[in-house]
Motif scaffolding. Structure first.
Motif, mmCIF file in Angstrom:
data_model
loop_
_atom_site.group_PDB
_atom_site.id
_atom_site.type_symbol
_atom_site.label_atom_id
_atom_site.label_comp_id
_atom_site.label_asym_id
_atom_site.label_seq_id
_atom_site.Cartn_x
_atom_site.Cartn_y
_atom_site.Cartn_z
ATOM 1 N N ALA A 107 1.143 -3.869 5.234
ATOM 2 C CA ALA A 107 0.445 -2.772 5.912
ATOM 3 C C ALA A 107 0.986 -2.363 7.355
ATOM 4 O O ALA A 107 1.261 -3.282 7.913
ATOM 5 C CB ALA A 107 -0.913 -2.628 5.788
ATOM 6 N N ARG A 115 6.347 -8.361 -0.745
ATOM 7 C CA ARG A 115 5.341 -7.619 -0.353
ATOM 8 C C ARG A 115 5.650 -6.893 1.048
ATOM 9 O O ARG A 115 5.733 -7.455 2.086
ATOM 10 C CB ARG A 115 3.977 -8.296 -0.285
ATOM 11 C CG ARG A 115 2.687 -7.671 0.035
ATOM 12 C CD ARG A 115 1.501 -8.262 0.447
ATOM 13 N NE ARG A 115 0.402 -7.647 1.131
ATOM 14 C CZ ARG A 115 0.456 -7.414 2.481
ATOM 15 N NH1 ARG A 115 1.183 -8.224 3.299
ATOM 16 N NH2 ARG A 115 -0.606 -6.854 3.035
ATOM 17 N N ASN A 138 1.965 0.189 -5.943
ATOM 18 C CA ASN A 138 0.672 -0.110 -4.908
ATOM 19 C C ASN A 138 -0.687 -0.726 -5.606
ATOM 20 O O ASN A 138 -1.545 -0.688 -4.926
ATOM 21 C CB ASN A 138 0.295 1.219 -4.241
ATOM 22 C CG ASN A 138 -0.117 2.159 -5.251
ATOM 23 O OD1 ASN A 138 -0.399 1.999 -6.375
ATOM 24 N ND2 ASN A 138 -0.605 3.395 -4.376
ATOM 25 N N GLU A 141 0.697 -1.122 0.115
ATOM 26 C CA GLU A 141 -0.016 -0.042 -0.132
ATOM 27 C C GLU A 141 0.869 1.166 -0.196
ATOM 28 O O GLU A 141 1.960 1.328 0.392
ATOM 29 C CB GLU A 141 -1.004 -0.095 1.238
ATOM 30 C CG GLU A 141 -1.943 -1.061 0.997
ATOM 31 C CD GLU A 141 -2.807 -1.008 2.553
ATOM 32 O OE1 GLU A 141 -2.756 -0.036 3.282
ATOM 33 O OE2 GLU A 141 -3.825 -2.010 2.745
ATOM 34 N N THR A 142 0.263 2.288 -0.360
ATOM 35 C CA THR A 142 0.791 3.547 -0.415
ATOM 36 C C THR A 142 1.226 3.863 1.347
ATOM 37 O O THR A 142 0.640 3.771 2.023
ATOM 38 C CB THR A 142 -0.022 4.878 -1.031
ATOM 39 O OG1 THR A 142 -0.218 4.534 -2.423
ATOM 40 C CG2 THR A 142 0.695 6.213 -0.842
ATOM 41 N N SER A 196 3.608 2.151 2.719
ATOM 42 C CA SER A 196 3.951 1.213 3.442
ATOM 43 C C SER A 196 5.721 0.937 3.500
ATOM 44 O O SER A 196 6.070 0.148 4.228
ATOM 45 C CB SER A 196 3.469 -0.048 2.949
ATOM 46 O OG SER A 196 3.773 -0.460 1.701
ATOM 47 N N ASN A 248 -0.371 4.460 6.368
ATOM 48 C CA ASN A 248 0.814 3.454 6.678
ATOM 49 C C ASN A 248 1.905 4.282 7.360
ATOM 50 O O ASN A 248 1.678 5.263 8.276
ATOM 51 C CB ASN A 248 1.295 2.719 5.570
ATOM 52 C CG ASN A 248 0.103 1.580 5.162
ATOM 53 O OD1 ASN A 248 -0.118 0.673 5.895
ATOM 54 N ND2 ASN A 248 -0.335 1.886 4.032
#
Length: 440
Positions: free
Chosen positions: A301, A298, A272, A160-161, A163, A347
């Protein structure tokens, strides 16, 4: 990196080699345990936390590989530095793929040996203390990134953005052999699409209107270092074709240029989004996805690794409190509790920004929830003003309850009073005081 106060195990049956290593490592300040057979090493390794194990591949009873595979079955297995003859290099490389730390070939320079051993010990200590965090989820990511750092393969980092994808890319660069070379980070979503090609590959003088001189792009300035392309899914299809050519041919052309420029660096990418979905919709090349996704990691988060929240808060406090003019002593327990209860949609980046703002604007001696989440306290004040007093809420509830009873009895006061378990006179008095009127 100092090797002092570190326990190292040596598995070596050659008495001359073993004695030489023991003496030198002891001079470096290390505590050394020396085994002359694999069986002895397997028996003892589990009982002590070793910074690293130096192991000959060929031993009189069992192989060094057997020692390694037994050692890694236990918890908190130490990294292995294998010592091998030239003919055993293939086996050493295979062990590296299986998770071993490194290898040296005989005869080796002692300085090179100590440097490699020092790197293993440093990585071991970093894993214990945490570089990206202390949660099981992020420590697993760290272990994967350390292994990937030793490989030349392309790496795709997802998450995610906010993270920490760029932090992970910098971590790989720092742990690789290219650590002394440039790290070039390019956010493909932040640069206008019509400028991205020029920024990435450079341009020749006169290549387009406004190109007054030659410009070297990120790919060329990377040199032997690392080129990191963030938000790779935002790249236009025609530019994806040129990036694919860079990966396949290890070369590129400046805009307006005819001579190919060699690309010597390593490519790391991040997104993302879901690149598979972009491929299905025709917005991302499938062959490019195969090329950049040789290895994928990955980033979890922040809500998936809540153990890291206090750890990160402490580090951000150390970073930002040095620049402040206030008298903050530390992070209050209530602020930590509020942070743990927050969902952190932004995050780690959101946590960093809130800590920077809170530390800069805090008026007390301890960072408090209102410093981290001022909008929550403003909202609570606004809601309180709209709600009114607790007495108002009680009377309003009582009024609604009487109206429901009257509605159920068709406006019959006596029947409603019976439903409410009060006398008829009492109900009349409450209706008068609360200005309750029932019109059916």
């Amino acid at each position: 990196m100092s090797l002092e106060n570190c326990i190292v195990g040596i598995v070596e049956d050659d008495p001359i080699m073993g004695e030489s290593l023991v003496q030198r490592l002891t001079l470096e300040g290390m505590t050394v345990k020396w085994w002359q057979s694999g069986a002895e090493a397997v028996r003892d390794i589990q009982g002590t936390r070793f910074g690293a194990i130096v192991c000959d591949i060929r031993l009189p009873d069992v192989s060094g590989e057997a020692v390694f595979r037994e050692a890694v079955k236990g918890p908190d297995a130490p990294p292995f530095l294998f010592v091998t003859a030239f003919g055993d290099i293939d086996q050493a490389v295979s062990l590296m793929r299986a998770g071993a730390g490194d290898y040296v070939t005989k005869p080796f320079e002692m300085d090179d040996f100590l440097m490699r051993l020092s790197d293993l010990v440093r990585h071991r200590r970093d894993e214990a203390t945490g570089v990206l965090g202390i949660s099981p989820a992020i420590k697993e990511v760290e272990r994967m990134l350390r292994r990937v750092a030793r490989l030349p393969s392309s790496l795709l980092i997802t998450g995610e953005t906010g993270s920490g994808k760029e932090v992970a890319a910098r971590f790989v660069h720092a742990a690789s052999a290219a650590t002394g070379s440039p790290f070039m980070a390019v956010n493909c979503a932040a640069i206008p699409a019509d400028l991205l090609e020029s920024e990435l590959f450079g341009h020749e003088k006169g290549a387009f209107t406004g190109a007054a001189m030659r410009h070297l792009g990120y790919a060329e300035r990377t040199g032997d270092g690392t080129l990191f392309l963030d938000e790779i899914g935002e790249m236009r299809p025609e530019l994806q074709t040129k990036l694919l050519r860079l990966i396949e041919e290890r070369a590129f052309h400046r805009v307006g240029g005819e001579k190919p420029i060699p690309f010597r660096g390593r490519l790391l990418t991040a997104t993302n989004g879901d690149l598979e979905t972009l491929v299905a919709s025709g917005r991302f090349r499938q062959d490019l996805l195969y090329r950049i996704n040789v290895v994928s990691v990955r980033m979890p988060a922040l809500r998936e690794r809540s153990e890291d929240i206090p750890w990160l808060m402490e580090r951000f406090f150390e970073e930002f409190s040095d620049h402040g003019e206030g008298s903050l002593k530390g992070i209050g327990a209530l602020a930590e509790e509020a942070a743990l209860a927050h969902s952190w949609p932004g995050n780690v980046r959101e946590l960093r920004n809130r800590m920077e703002r809170g530390i800069g604007l805090a008026l007390g001696e301890w960072l408090m929830p209102g410093d981290l989440f001022p909008e929550m306290f403003r909202a609570a004040t606004d809601i309180g003003e709209r709600l009114g007093s607790l007495e108002d809420a009680r009377l309003d509830a009582e009024r609604r309850h009487i109206l429901r009873a009257l509605s159920a009895t068709g406006g019959e006061i006596a029947a409603a009073a019976k439903l409410l378990n009060v006398g008829r006179t009492t109900l009349w008095e409450k209706m008068r005081r609360l200005r309750v009127r029932f019109d059916g």
